[in-house]
Design an enzyme around this catalytic site. Sequence first.
Site, short mmCIF file in Angstrom:
data_model
loop_
_atom_site.label_atom_id
_atom_site.label_comp_id
_atom_site.label_asym_id
_atom_site.label_seq_id
_atom_site.Cartn_x
_atom_site.Cartn_y
_atom_site.Cartn_z
N HIS A 160 -53.81 -74.65 -5.70
CA HIS A 160 -55.18 -75.01 -6.09
C HIS A 160 -55.79 -73.95 -7.00
CE1 HIS A 160 -55.33 -77.45 -2.13
NE2 HIS A 160 -55.38 -78.32 -3.12
N CYS A 247 -60.40 -72.66 2.43
CA CYS A 247 -60.08 -74.06 2.71
C CYS A 247 -60.41 -74.50 4.12
CB CYS A 247 -58.65 -74.38 2.36
SG CYS A 247 -57.48 -73.29 3.06
C1 CIR Z 1 -51.81 -78.92 1.63
O1 CIR Z 1 -50.77 -78.72 1.01
O2 CIR Z 1 -52.59 -79.81 1.30
C2 CIR Z 1 -52.12 -78.07 2.83
N1 CIR Z 1 -50.91 -77.75 3.51
C3 CIR Z 1 -52.82 -76.80 2.43
C4 CIR Z 1 -54.16 -77.05 1.82
C5 CIR Z 1 -54.90 -75.79 1.53
N2 CIR Z 1 -56.15 -76.08 0.97
C6 CIR Z 1 -56.83 -75.28 0.18
O3 CIR Z 1 -56.37 -74.20 -0.17
N3 CIR Z 1 -58.01 -75.68 -0.27
#
Ligand code: CIR
Length: 257
Positions: A160, A247
């Site tokens: 991201h 997140c």
């Molecule tokens: C994903 O790949 O969507 C989750 N395992 C991790 C998401 C992390 N989100 C973020 O950094 N905003």
Amino acid sequence: MLVALTRPVSPSLAACELTHLPRRPIDVQRAIVQHTAYEAALTALGVHVVRAAAAPELPDAVFIEDTAIVLDELAVLTRPGAPSRRAETPAVADALASFRPLLHLADPATLDGGDVLRLGRDLYVGQSSRSNAAAVAALRDQLTPHGYRIHATPFRHCLHLKSAVTAVGERRLLFNPAWVSADCFPGYEMIAVDPGEPAAANALLVAGSVVYPEHFPRTAERLLRTGAELMPVECSELAKAEGGVTCCCLLLESPRR
Ligand code: CIR
């Protein structure tokens, strides 16, 4: 008052989405302890923590940031880029509905909130495997009338945009120069991560303090030298699921609890 919307760690966390990291065993009990300590750190900073409904069947539900963009006057429910994550949004909509009027992104737009860096009225939107040009166009349509400027922002080598750059002060950003260009952020003081800690650019600025992972000590040193006040948190287990400190919450100002 400042509210942080969080969501419990799912017992199925080990089945999370992974893009840039190899799958390693995740100690879910430890992740739960670390997440509870993260919530306690927010509380210690004066934030009122509100938990959205648990979703044990959704491995990535704890990463609530990806499901919405919360602004001063409204919130936009995203359409997450990973199909496995799209069922996360209805419960977040329920939780947000008492705080903000809601807008929704629709097909063909896909967007993860982790790709949206909000700096005042400027929204920097990463173009990633999760977030597409249709989302940028939809955000422009929905948010320009409210006085927001949308900047499509290229980056590489990470999941991201906010893995590559986050705010750590009023006009100060922490970034990894190998993943995003400082040229995208004119007028900001840019602090580079330690080259040995490439994933260290994800920090959560809360009420003037920086909630920051314990596992990046050299970049923490750099931040301390800028005068930043750090609130260290242990988040090694969620990091194995490709999550960081931004997140795990949605921050919003609310006149009431
Ligand atoms: C994903 O790949 O969507 C989750 N395992 C991790 C998401 C992390 N989100 C973020 O950094 N905003």
